[in-house]
Structures are given as C-alpha cells and as structure tokens.
Design an enzyme around this catalytic site. Structure first.
Site, mmCIF file in Angstrom:
data_model
loop_
_atom_site.group_PDB
_atom_site.id
_atom_site.type_symbol
_atom_site.label_atom_id
_atom_site.label_comp_id
_atom_site.label_asym_id
_atom_site.label_seq_id
_atom_site.Cartn_x
_atom_site.Cartn_y
_atom_site.Cartn_z
ATOM 1 N N HIS A 152 0.814 -1.224 0.000
ATOM 2 C CA HIS A 152 0.000 0.000 0.000
ATOM 3 C C HIS A 152 0.846 1.272 0.000
ATOM 4 C CE1 HIS A 152 -3.086 -2.883 1.152
ATOM 5 N NE2 HIS A 152 -3.990 -1.971 0.876
ATOM 6 N N TYR A 194 -3.745 4.691 0.153
ATOM 7 C CA TYR A 194 -3.953 4.792 -1.290
ATOM 8 C C TYR A 194 -3.677 6.213 -1.788
ATOM 9 C CZ TYR A 194 -6.352 0.301 -0.814
ATOM 10 O OH TYR A 194 -6.662 -1.009 -0.526
#
Length: 559
Positions: free
Chosen positions: A198, A266
C-alpha cells in the site's frame, strides 16, 4: 491495572457526567481547556457517549464486543470507541487532545505492541528474470511504479527495499539513467513487519519543476493518536508522507513537506491544464472517507483536504460500515471523472476474500474550477457522498443480485465523450475487464472493453492468441502500426512481444522478446504530453523475484 481503576471511576461518575461536561466545555469546539485529569476526561467522555447513544447504536455495538473479564479486550474496544467518537462527533476532539498532551499511546491504552509480521524470509536463490532491469528486487506487490514525462526525460518512482520510495530518471535521447535513488524513508514494513504494497509512491511535478512524491500510507501509526477524519483506527501501520525535490527537476535530494494526513491509505493524482494538482486518497483505513487535496499552480504545498465521501454504519447491523473504493481520471482540462464501488466493511476487521465485499459500480465528475461534483446526468451532488446518496444519484451498475461482481473500477475516456467505467468482473469461473457506459440517458453494463471486440492477435506461427493480458499501441494509438503486447501462450507461459498491424485491430506478433513460466507481467504505458505512448514500464514477477523494466525505442533499457 489502570483498566480496573477506569471502570470504577466511570461507574462512580456516570450520574454526574453531563453536568461536568457542561461545566468544562461548551458547544464551541474551539474552547480551550488547559488541563484535564483522568477523572474529568472520563466523565466528559461518558457524557458524550450517553448523549449520542440514544440514537447512535454503534457505541453499544462496539462495547458488546468486549470479552468478559478480559482487560486487554476492554482497552482495545475503548480505543476503538474513542476513535469512533473522535471522528463522528468532532466536539470530542478538543477534550481528547487536551487529555492526551504529553502522553503516548501506551500511556492511554494498556495494550500489547501490535503484531504486523513476521516478514516472509527470501530463499537463498531467486527464480531467474530477464536482464536489463532498473530496480532492485522488489518484495511484495509494488505494481509497475508511477511515472511522469517532461520533454525527453521519464521520471519513475516505485516502492523499493523495505517499502521506501525510490526514484530514477531516463533520458530517451541519450539513453542514460540517473539513479535509482532512495528518496525518503517509510514507516511501513520496517522491523519485523511484513511487506505491504500500500505504500507505493506516486509522482507529480509542480509548475516550478519540483518533483513531489507521496507514499507510505496504510492507516498511520498508533503513536499518531486518533484520526480526526475517520471513524476507524490504524490497523496496518504506515504513515502517508509527502516529500518534494529540493531543486527543480533534480532527483538527488528530497525534503519533507508536512501538509497531508499521516493516516491516509492509497494515492492517485491528476494534474490539470492550468497546473493545479489534485491528490486523491482515503483518509485512513477501511472505514474512512475519501478526500482530495489541491496544490494550486505556482505553489508547492497542498491546501486543506476536501472530504467528498463519508462511511456510514448500517442501521440494522451497526457492526457493518458502508464505504467506498474510488478511482479518479482527468477527462478534460477542468474535469476529473471518479468511479467507485461499494465496500461493506466491519468493525471486526473480517474480510470475505470470496468477493472482498466489493459491490456495484458508481460514476461522478469533479469540476476542478468550482469544486462541485456532478453525476452523469449533470445533476450537482451534495457532499459528502454516502451510500444512500450514491445509490440514488451515481449508480451505474447494480450488482447486488448478480454473480458478477466488480473487484476494481477505472473511469474511461471514450472517443465520443460519454461517461464510462471499466471494472474487473469476477465470478467463480472467470476474471475479465468489462465496461459500463452511459447511452441515451441509461447505463448499459457488461460491455466489452473499448477496442477489444474486433481485435485479434496471432503469434509468430500465425496461430490465434486467446489470452491477451495487455496490448499497447506505440506512438499515436490511432495511427500506430506497432505495439507491445503481454499474452499467455498455449503452455500458460507469460510472453512479452512486439507486434504489427495494418489496420489497428488485427495484430501479428513479429517477435517474442522473452517468455517466462510461472510468471506475471504487468505493463504500464508511458505517455508524453500529447498522449502518445513513448515507452512502457514492465513489472515482472516470478516467485519471490520481481523487478521493474523500461522498454523504449525497441529495447529494454537496463541501468
């Protein structure tokens, strides 16, 4: 144990906590409280929970998760309740912040250190990969990096060793590399923590030429405190961080910029025609809103975030929370299209890996000049977007009663300008990319991806290839006779090849560049400012071996 003491204090003060709250705070959240004892803090906290519990069943639902007689379970769920109260009802924030001053996480919550590992050890010998790569070996799943093009130079950033952000540049004329350099440090995957993809960095270049990398986020660290923009606590670790190059177009040294939330997960960004940069991110872990940050042209810092979605616990079952995954795409000089899917999450952190609880396809657009959001019909949308609003105003494909469910979405820019969304359709039997598009006032789903209905590909022996992973026409895609392609051959091997076509849809492989068994090849087009494909970045993974490659002007360009 402090837990026993707190329980006794709460029981003694519950009757008078409302009065104490009124005496020590006001409805104005800016009221300054210089100090709070633990007794005063717990009383004010209890008063707020009592105030909102009459209509909000989340508090009772979370409290019901405490295991009887388990003090650590009680501390854990006290932390989760604190975060819910902190994000959902901001009047709690100055109370908690005042009490927290000078205290670390474990001064407030008697919990064991979090366990986010262990790392998977690498074998002594890694599977063979093609030569001419430009990255180190990449653990985890760092995708194909992120890039930007300025003149003849390609800037590429990626998640490297221990998830730190790395950057390199390639001159397409001289064929020379600079770097890769480690640009900064990440808190993700350090120590014994497992590798987490991530944290992959993105890159944008501002109007002054400074390079900006945003990276490393998967919920923040416990020591960062409570998240003012979320109802969810960190559970994966890793701060979102922002660095910029000290000098324009210089990748050798970066400095930190403190202007984004460390709790974010994100990243995606778009640069508009006027030079404004928009960063999209989720403001925390799963049960968090999505926000965007704007960096106006001529500046090198992001403005305060704009929250445009909000997670909502379900009325009939408050342990579940309705939220979204979003994807943005610039579709004009001033507009960004945003696709999304509904993600049903829960406070128990249980994730059904059959469908990953990802449902439906949604579409809306952001007018970057006014800051307003619109649906496909041109109707202005109220903010923040909740699931109820999304279902009423932005729903493009209802998959709730279908076997076919979307795993991810991407906005599309169709030649005729109609709104459209690509989605990965998943069932127990297949996974393939499909499209939903807006036609004459209605959404039509389960369509083939643009340019694929008439497209054919034949190998060097003139046999038709049925499993095309990706095909990218080089130069101007509308006029190109040359392409690079990733496909699966009859033996299941992953092949990277060059191909030619006389009409733009019937393609013939002219040379297989390399073929790998038990491998995955991801291909990302590198486009210039005119939208022409000038190179491709390949991410090649084979077992625990994974590296990045640049294909440009007919060859792999290794460092």
């Amino acid at each position: 144990m402090k837990f026993i003491k707190r329980k006794t204090v709460l029981a003694a003060l519950i009757g008078s906590s409302i009065a104490l709250l009124n005496a020590c705070s006001s409805s104005n959240s800016e009221t300054t409280v210089t100090d709070l004892s633990e007794q005063e803090f717990l009383a004010q906290r209890s008063a707020l929970i009592a105030k909102y519990s009459t209509k909000d069943k989340v508090f009772a639902t979370l409290q019901a998760q405490v295991k009887p007689g388990d003090s650590e379970s009680a501390e854990y769920w006290r932390w989760r309740i604190d975060q819910y109260l902190y994000g959902q009802y901001p009047e709690y924030q100055p109370i908690y912040n005042t009490y927290k001053k000078g205290k670390g996480f474990h001064d407030i919550y008697e919990m064991r250190p979090e366990q986010l590992g262990p790392k998977k050890p690498l074998p002594d010998k890694l599977p063979a990969l093609p030569a001419d790569y430009f990255s180190d070996n990449l653990e985890g799943n760092p995708h194909a990096g992120w890039h930007d093009v300025v003149g003849n130079k390609i800037y590429i950033t990626y998640q490297g060793e221990l998830t730190d952000p790395y950057i390199a540049s390639f001159d397409m004329v001289t064929k020379q590399w600079e770097g890769p350099y480690k640009a900064a440090e990440s808190t993700l995957s350090k120590g014994d923590r497992k590798i987490d993809s991530h944290g992959r960095p993105i890159i944008e270049i501002d109007s002054k030429g400074h390079l900006h990398l945003i990276y490393g986020g998967h919920g923040g660290e416990r020591e960062d405190g409570l998240n003012p923009m979320s109802i969810d606590t960190p559970h994966a670790g890793g701060r979102m961080l922002h660095v910029m190059s000290e000098k324009p177009y210089d990748i050798s040294k970066f400095v930190y910029v403190d202007d984004i939330t460390p709790f974010a997960s994100y990243t995606a960004s778009e640069k508009m025609a006027n030079g404004d940069i928009f960063l999209f991110t989720r403001a925390g872990t799963h049960k968090s809103p999505w926000v965007y940050y704007k960096m106006p042209a001529g500046q090198s810092r992001f403005e305060k975030p704009v929250i445009f979605t909000w997670p909502v616990p379900q009325q009939h079952n408050p342990i579940n929370v309705d939220t979204f995954y979003i994807k943005p795409l610039r579709v004009s000089d001033t507009e960004i299209a945003i696709s999304s899917l509904w993600h049903e999450c829960n406070f128990l952190e249980y994730h059904d890996k059959t469908t990953y609880a990802r449902v439906n396809v949604y579409y809306m657009k952001l007018d970057t000049i006014t800051g307003d959001f619109y649906n496909a019909q041109g109707e202005k949308l109220p903010l923040p977007i909740t699931l109820d609003i999304a279902n009423q105003k932005t729903l493009a494909f209802d998959t709730t009663q279908r076997e076919e469910t979307p795993f991810g979405t991407d906005p599309l820019l169709l030649k005729d300008g109609r709104p459209a969304v690509a989605y990965q359709a998943r069932t127990k039997d297949y996974r393939e990319m499909r499209m939903v598009s807006y036609n004459n006032g209605q959404w039509v789903h389960s369509q083939p991806m643009p340019g694929t209905t008439k497209r054919t590909l034949r190998d060097a022996n003139n046999k038709e290839i049925t499993k095309i992973v990706s095909l990218e026409a080089l130069g101007d895609s509308k006029q190109s006779n040359n392409a690079v392609v990733v496909y699966k051959d009859a033996k299941g091997n992953s092949v990277f090849a060059t191909a030619t076509s006389s009409n733009g849809h019937d393609w013939q492989v002219d040379k297989d560049q390399f073929s790998l068994s038990k491998a995955r090849i991801m291909m990302e087009a590198v486009k210039d400012k005119s939208g022409n494909t000038v190179a491709v970045v390949l991410s090649i993974r084979r077992g625990d071996a994974q590296r990045l490659y640049l294909w440009q002007d007919g060859a792999l360009r290794g460092v």
